[in-house]
Design a protein around this motif. Structure first.
Motif, PDB file in Angstrom:
ATOM      1  N   LEU A 121       4.999 -33.229   7.928  1.00 47.37           N
ATOM      2  CA  LEU A 121       4.663 -33.760   9.245  1.00 47.37           C
ATOM      3  C   LEU A 121       4.872 -35.263   9.305  1.00 47.37           C
ATOM      4  N   ALA A 122       4.556 -35.977   8.228  1.00 56.12           N
ATOM      5  CA  ALA A 122       4.775 -37.424   8.205  1.00 56.12           C
ATOM      6  C   ALA A 122       6.259 -37.751   8.299  1.00 56.12           C
ATOM      7  N   ALA A 123       7.089 -36.989   7.577  1.00 62.56           N
ATOM      8  CA  ALA A 123       8.534 -37.224   7.662  1.00 62.56           C
ATOM      9  C   ALA A 123       9.062 -36.926   9.060  1.00 62.56           C
ATOM     10  N   LEU A 124       8.554 -35.861   9.678  1.00 61.91           N
ATOM     11  CA  LEU A 124       8.989 -35.527  11.034  1.00 61.91           C
ATOM     12  C   LEU A 124       8.580 -36.601  12.032  1.00 61.91           C
ATOM     13  N   LEU A 125       7.330 -37.059  11.942  1.00 59.78           N
ATOM     14  CA  LEU A 125       6.879 -38.105  12.855  1.00 59.78           C
ATOM     15  C   LEU A 125       7.635 -39.414  12.620  1.00 59.78           C
ATOM     16  N   GLY A 126       7.947 -39.691  11.352  1.00 61.70           N
ATOM     17  CA  GLY A 126       8.712 -40.902  11.077  1.00 61.70           C
ATOM     18  C   GLY A 126      10.102 -40.850  11.681  1.00 61.70           C
ATOM     19  N   GLY A 127      10.758 -39.695  11.593  1.00 57.07           N
ATOM     20  CA  GLY A 127      12.079 -39.568  12.211  1.00 57.07           C
ATOM     21  C   GLY A 127      12.030 -39.681  13.725  1.00 57.07           C
ATOM     22  N   ILE A 128      11.038 -39.052  14.333  1.00 55.79           N
ATOM     23  CA  ILE A 128      10.913 -39.136  15.794  1.00 55.79           C
ATOM     24  C   ILE A 128      10.628 -40.573  16.235  1.00 55.79           C
ATOM     25  N   ALA A 129       9.739 -41.255  15.495  1.00 53.06           N
ATOM     26  CA  ALA A 129       9.412 -42.635  15.850  1.00 53.06           C
ATOM     27  C   ALA A 129      10.626 -43.552  15.692  1.00 53.06           C
ATOM     28  N   TRP A 130      11.415 -43.323  14.661  1.00 50.27           N
ATOM     29  CA  TRP A 130      12.589 -44.166  14.444  1.00 50.27           C
ATOM     30  C   TRP A 130      13.615 -43.977  15.562  1.00 50.27           C
TER      31      TRP A 130
END
Length: 247
Positions: A121-130
């Protein structure tokens, strides 16, 4: 009370704590919760004495040295450190507790906690935020706040993954993995003396069929009176005279 494997998690943490006071405190608090859970199950109520655990981080930081001046100095330094940490990673700390507490509350439905879902989930949120920040191209103080908030959320979810391991949930996963192996049922044929067919151990045996009762019942014979023959007693002349003499 819902089972959350406090005793297994506490044993796992204390076995790996070593000289780390924070880890010992987490393990001791879980052990206290496990003993409270056991008392609740047997209906014993609360303990009549206080549970002794390692002091928290604030108390350990302040009470490093003896003397009023030393305690006051360490107190001011500790408070200043707490303020700086709250500004830098305070939102991430809050997000990690929310993410961890959500799954902790849903353990009866979702099962034991694992770290990989939080990392994913952290990796997914990081990609979306980027991607989102690249398209918005915000500038100034507003852009800084948005970027700071996104970093705090991603860092908080990743921090929740560390909290899962720090609170001993790896012991629960290992226990379920060991108990998940199923033992197949083995049938062994043992010949029984006096029987033609072998008996299979582990297979259900059918009960012997009872003979069906005949629909027609034979009438019971009426009881007959015993045939008793009369007894003849012979008296002689001498016996009669003896009886008359006695009378």
């Amino acid at each position: 009370m819902t089972e959350r494997w406090e005793k297994e998690r506490a044993s796992w943490i204390l076995a790996r704590a070593g000289h780390r006071a924070r880890a010992r405190r987490r393990g001791e608090k879980l052990m206290v919760a496990a003993r409270r859970h056991d008392r609740y199950e047997v209906g014993a109520g609360d303990a009549s004495f206080g549970e002794v655990t390692t002091r928290n981080a604030f108390h350990r930081s302040v009470m490093r040295e003896e003397g009023a001046a030393n305690i006051a100095g360490w107190f001011c330094l500790t408070v200043l450190s707490v303020i700086v940490l709250a500004v830098l990673v305070g939102p991430a700390l809050l997000a990690s507790r929310i993410a961890y507490g959500t799954w902790w509350a849903m353990v009866p439905k979702w099962g034991p906690m694992f770290s990989p879902p939080y990392l994913g989930l952290a990796a997914l949120l990081g990609g979306i935020a980027w991607l989102a920040l690249g398209r918005l191209s915000l500038e100034g103080f507003e852009g800084f706040l948005v970027q700071f908030g996104a970093v705090q959320v991603v860092l908080g979810v990743a921090w929740a993954a560390w909290l899962v391991r720090a609170n001993g949930w790896a012991a629960v996963a290992r226990r379920q993995k060991q108990s998940g192996s199923k033992v197949e049922r083995v049938s062994i044929e043992i010949p029984v003396v006096g029987s033609v067919e072998p008996v299979v151990v582990g297979a259900p045996q059918s009960a012997p069929a009872e003979p069906e009762a005949s629909q027609e019942k034979t009438p019971e014979a009426a009881p007959t009176a015993p045939n008793i023959e009369p007894i003849e007693i012979e008296f002689g002349i001498d016996d009669v005279e003896h009886v008359n003499a006695t009378q």
